[in-house]
Scaffold this motif. Structure first.
Motif, PDB file in Angstrom:
ATOM      1  N   ALA A  54      37.534  55.163  73.538  1.00 46.34           N
ATOM      2  CA  ALA A  54      37.460  56.338  72.658  1.00 46.34           C
ATOM      3  C   ALA A  54      38.828  57.004  72.538  1.00 46.34           C
ATOM      4  CB  ALA A  54      36.421  57.320  73.193  1.00 46.34           C
ATOM      5  N   ARG A  55      39.545  57.073  73.668  1.00 50.27           N
ATOM      6  CA  ARG A  55      40.873  57.702  73.607  1.00 50.27           C
ATOM      7  C   ARG A  55      41.866  56.835  72.823  1.00 50.27           C
ATOM      8  NH1 ARG A  55      42.784  60.230  79.226  1.00 50.27           N
ATOM      9  NH2 ARG A  55      44.665  60.474  77.951  1.00 50.27           N
ATOM     10  N   LEU A  56      41.732  55.497  72.968  1.00 51.22           N
ATOM     11  CA  LEU A  56      42.625  54.614  72.193  1.00 51.22           C
ATOM     12  C   LEU A  56      42.381  54.802  70.701  1.00 51.22           C
ATOM     13  CD1 LEU A  56      42.547  51.333  74.346  1.00 51.22           C
ATOM     14  CD2 LEU A  56      44.535  52.810  73.945  1.00 51.22           C
ATOM     15  N   LYS A  57      41.125  55.106  70.355  1.00 55.56           N
ATOM     16  CA  LYS A  57      40.812  55.330  68.932  1.00 55.56           C
ATOM     17  C   LYS A  57      41.321  56.699  68.477  1.00 55.56           C
ATOM     18  CE  LYS A  57      37.019  55.321  65.621  1.00 55.56           C
ATOM     19  NZ  LYS A  57      37.033  54.074  64.857  1.00 55.56           N
ATOM     20  N   ASN A  58      40.922  57.730  69.227  1.00 52.48           N
ATOM     21  CA  ASN A  58      41.169  59.094  68.746  1.00 52.48           C
ATOM     22  C   ASN A  58      42.589  59.587  68.993  1.00 52.48           C
ATOM     23  OD1 ASN A  58      38.507  59.265  67.868  1.00 52.48           O
ATOM     24  ND2 ASN A  58      37.824  59.749  69.947  1.00 52.48           N
ATOM     25  N   GLU A  59      43.205  59.129  70.089  1.00 55.24           N
ATOM     26  CA  GLU A  59      44.551  59.637  70.421  1.00 55.24           C
ATOM     27  C   GLU A  59      45.659  58.669  70.013  1.00 55.24           C
ATOM     28  OE1 GLU A  59      44.507  60.758  74.597  1.00 55.24           O
ATOM     29  OE2 GLU A  59      42.588  61.759  74.315  1.00 55.24           O
ATOM     30  N   THR A  60      45.426  57.346  70.217  1.00 51.61           N
ATOM     31  CA  THR A  60      46.491  56.380  69.912  1.00 51.61           C
ATOM     32  C   THR A  60      46.361  55.834  68.489  1.00 51.61           C
ATOM     33  OG1 THR A  60      46.249  55.766  72.250  1.00 51.61           O
ATOM     34  CG2 THR A  60      47.765  54.453  70.971  1.00 51.61           C
ATOM     35  N   GLY A  61      45.157  55.935  67.941  1.00 50.23           N
ATOM     36  CA  GLY A  61      44.974  55.485  66.552  1.00 50.23           C
ATOM     37  C   GLY A  61      44.664  54.001  66.423  1.00 50.23           C
ATOM     38  N   PHE A  62      44.213  53.376  67.526  1.00 51.15           N
ATOM     39  CA  PHE A  62      43.831  51.958  67.474  1.00 51.15           C
ATOM     40  C   PHE A  62      42.355  51.815  67.119  1.00 51.15           C
ATOM     41  CE2 PHE A  62      47.197  50.904  70.942  1.00 51.15           C
ATOM     42  CZ  PHE A  62      48.177  50.738  69.981  1.00 51.15           C
ATOM     43  N   GLU A  63      42.001  50.641  66.588  1.00 53.29           N
ATOM     44  CA  GLU A  63      40.582  50.334  66.347  1.00 53.29           C
ATOM     45  C   GLU A  63      40.056  49.556  67.552  1.00 53.29           C
ATOM     46  OE1 GLU A  63      38.776  51.474  63.591  1.00 53.29           O
ATOM     47  OE2 GLU A  63      37.287  50.928  65.107  1.00 53.29           O
ATOM     48  N   PRO A  64      39.170  50.134  68.346  1.00 47.53           N
ATOM     49  CA  PRO A  64      38.756  49.447  69.579  1.00 47.53           C
ATOM     50  C   PRO A  64      37.624  48.439  69.389  1.00 47.53           C
ATOM     51  CG  PRO A  64      38.408  51.846  69.704  1.00 47.53           C
ATOM     52  CD  PRO A  64      38.638  51.493  68.274  1.00 47.53           C
ATOM     53  N   LEU A  65      37.699  47.390  70.214  1.00 47.28           N
ATOM     54  CA  LEU A  65      36.621  46.420  70.374  1.00 47.28           C
ATOM     55  C   LEU A  65      36.187  46.544  71.837  1.00 47.28           C
ATOM     56  CD1 LEU A  65      34.947  43.829  69.715  1.00 47.28           C
ATOM     57  CD2 LEU A  65      36.980  42.496  70.324  1.00 47.28           C
ATOM     58  N   VAL A  66      34.975  47.023  72.046  1.00 45.37           N
ATOM     59  CA  VAL A  66      34.513  47.260  73.414  1.00 45.37           C
ATOM     60  C   VAL A  66      33.771  46.032  73.942  1.00 45.37           C
ATOM     61  CG1 VAL A  66      32.813  48.589  74.744  1.00 45.37           C
ATOM     62  CG2 VAL A  66      34.457  49.769  73.296  1.00 45.37           C
ATOM     63  N   HIS A  67      34.224  45.511  75.094  1.00 42.44           N
ATOM     64  CA  HIS A  67      33.524  44.392  75.740  1.00 42.44           C
ATOM     65  C   HIS A  67      32.273  44.948  76.419  1.00 42.44           C
ATOM     66  CE1 HIS A  67      37.290  41.633  76.243  1.00 42.44           C
ATOM     67  NE2 HIS A  67      37.421  42.419  75.188  1.00 42.44           N
ATOM     68  N   LEU A  68      31.160  44.258  76.229  1.00 47.11           N
ATOM     69  CA  LEU A  68      29.905  44.715  76.843  1.00 47.11           C
ATOM     70  C   LEU A  68      29.208  43.520  77.489  1.00 47.11           C
ATOM     71  CD1 LEU A  68      27.668  46.753  77.357  1.00 47.11           C
ATOM     72  CD2 LEU A  68      26.965  46.528  74.977  1.00 47.11           C
ATOM     73  N   THR A  69      28.986  43.600  78.791  1.00 46.49           N
ATOM     74  CA  THR A  69      28.329  42.485  79.498  1.00 46.49           C
ATOM     75  C   THR A  69      26.905  42.882  79.886  1.00 46.49           C
ATOM     76  OG1 THR A  69      28.981  43.144  81.733  1.00 46.49           O
ATOM     77  CG2 THR A  69      30.557  41.811  80.486  1.00 46.49           C
ATOM     78  N   THR A  70      26.077  41.849  80.075  1.00 46.64           N
ATOM     79  CA  THR A  70      24.659  42.141  80.361  1.00 46.64           C
ATOM     80  C   THR A  70      24.276  41.847  81.811  1.00 46.64           C
ATOM     81  OG1 THR A  70      24.042  39.910  79.690  1.00 46.64           O
ATOM     82  CG2 THR A  70      23.931  41.622  78.008  1.00 46.64           C
ATOM     83  N   VAL A  71      25.200  41.335  82.624  1.00 50.14           N
ATOM     84  CA  VAL A  71      24.862  41.035  84.023  1.00 50.14           C
ATOM     85  C   VAL A  71      24.327  42.293  84.706  1.00 50.14           C
ATOM     86  CG1 VAL A  71      25.799  40.413  86.288  1.00 50.14           C
ATOM     87  CG2 VAL A  71      26.543  39.191  84.253  1.00 50.14           C
ATOM     88  N   GLY A  72      23.129  42.218  85.219  1.00 48.43           N
ATOM     89  CA  GLY A  72      22.549  43.336  85.963  1.00 48.43           C
ATOM     90  C   GLY A  72      22.075  44.490  85.092  1.00 48.43           C
TER      91      GLY A  72
END
Ligand code: FAD
Length: 290
Positions: free
Chosen positions: A64-82
């Protein structure tokens, strides 16, 4: 903005991968490095997600900070283990509230030393289960998945690995980011075989600029990828003669060459593993002149 739409607008591109620093005291230095990487103008930046806990909340906050403060478009890694369905759904809602639009849907790594790993929940056995879950309940996200130019270590055959990769796309994934690799032919072969199976989504090659012998040994032990023997001997020789500086010089040269060959071979862009350091990626992007 959704990565699938961004790719349609701009190729070739550079994208970057970060991991969330565990300790808060390291965040200041992390964002300074990220700020420097604005010069690369990455199409998107991915933020890894610690399987089984640890850094999961940090992933969201950093993205969120990379998006809102640095101006990058983030791709969030999401894992399902557990993870349970409720926890994944709650996390996706939090991501949405934070303005995140892109997810890399992953199963997650087995606990260390467990080669015959079986996922510990019934709902999400594989990344494909997360993709179909998101397509049904969270269609607004753009979803990518992992791909393996050298088949995943748990795949009995290349054909099975490719079939499950195709299955992830059939479930609704829109692009692939690959595991790191060092032989361009493996990427070309991987993409060619997928195309022959009518899988035509963008396949973004993951590139690791080698900075030290210690780090590459550690990373390869985690991900199961391999390095060509000749290249590894060259790195060892450089280490003996000139230490870490000589290793990183060769690593950087190799990565630049690899990126050029990949783009010439039709890769839509290159995804650089930053290891949270700006210098190598600034150098590579400068040489590629994208
Ligand atoms: P899957 O797609 O589930 O594949 C795992 C194995 O099962 C493969 O052998 C596959 O062929 C097979 N398979 C797939 N689907 C099925 C199915 N439906 N039925 C039967 N077999 C199937 N790990 C992290 O913990 N955090 C990260 O942030 C992270 N980021 C990564 C980013 C990239 C680009 C890559 C390539 C990997 C990343 N990983 C990360 C590592 C990843 O979690 C591991 O490689 C993990 O072992 C497999 O994840 P996957 O999503 O590829 O799993």
């Amino acid at each position: 903005m959704r990565i699938c739409d961004l790719i349609a607008q701009k190729t070739p591109f550079v994208s970057l991968e970060f991991y969330p620093p565990k300790e808060r005291e390291q965040w200041g230095a992390f964002f300074e490095e990220a700020e420097k990487l604005k010069a690369v103008d990455p199409l998107f930046v991915s933020v890894t997600y610690g399987a089984g806990g640890g850094t999961q909340d940090n992933t969201l906050e950093i993205a969120a900070r990379l998006k809102n403060e640095t101006g990058f478009e983030p791709l969030v890694h999401l894992t399902t283990v557990g993870a349970t369905e409720e926890r994944i759904a709650a996390y996706l809602r939090d991501l949405k509230t934070s303005g995140i639009e892109n997810i890399l849907a992953l199963r997650g790594d087995p606990p260390r030393g467990m080669c015959d790993f079986k996922p510990d929940n019934e709902r999400f056995q594989h990344a494909s289960d997360l993709v179909s879950f998101m397509r049904a309940g969270f269609p607004e996200f753009c979803v990518g998945v992992a791909g393996y130019p050298q088949p995943h270590p748990q795949s009995p055959t290349v054909a099975e690995d490719l079939a499950w990769t195709k299955f992830k796309i059939e479930q609704g994934a829109q692009f692939i980011v690959t595991q790191l690799f060092f032989d361009v032919r493996q990427y070309v072969d991987f993409v060619g075989r997928l195309k022959a199976m009518n899988v035509d989504v963008p396949v973004i090659p993951g590139i690791l600029p080698i900075m030290s012998l210690g780090s590459i040994r550690f990373i390869l032990s985690l991900c199961g990828a391999s390095i060509p023997g000749k290249f590894y001997l060259e790195l060892e020789e450089a280490d003996k003669k000139g230490g870490a500086a000589a290793v990183s010089e060769i690593g950087l040269r190799f990565a630049i060459d690899q990126c050029r060959q990949l783009l010439d071979a039709g890769a839509p862009g290159v995804h650089l593993y930053t290891l949270n350091k700006a210098d190598a990626c600034l150098h590579i992007a400068g040489e590629l002149n994208i």
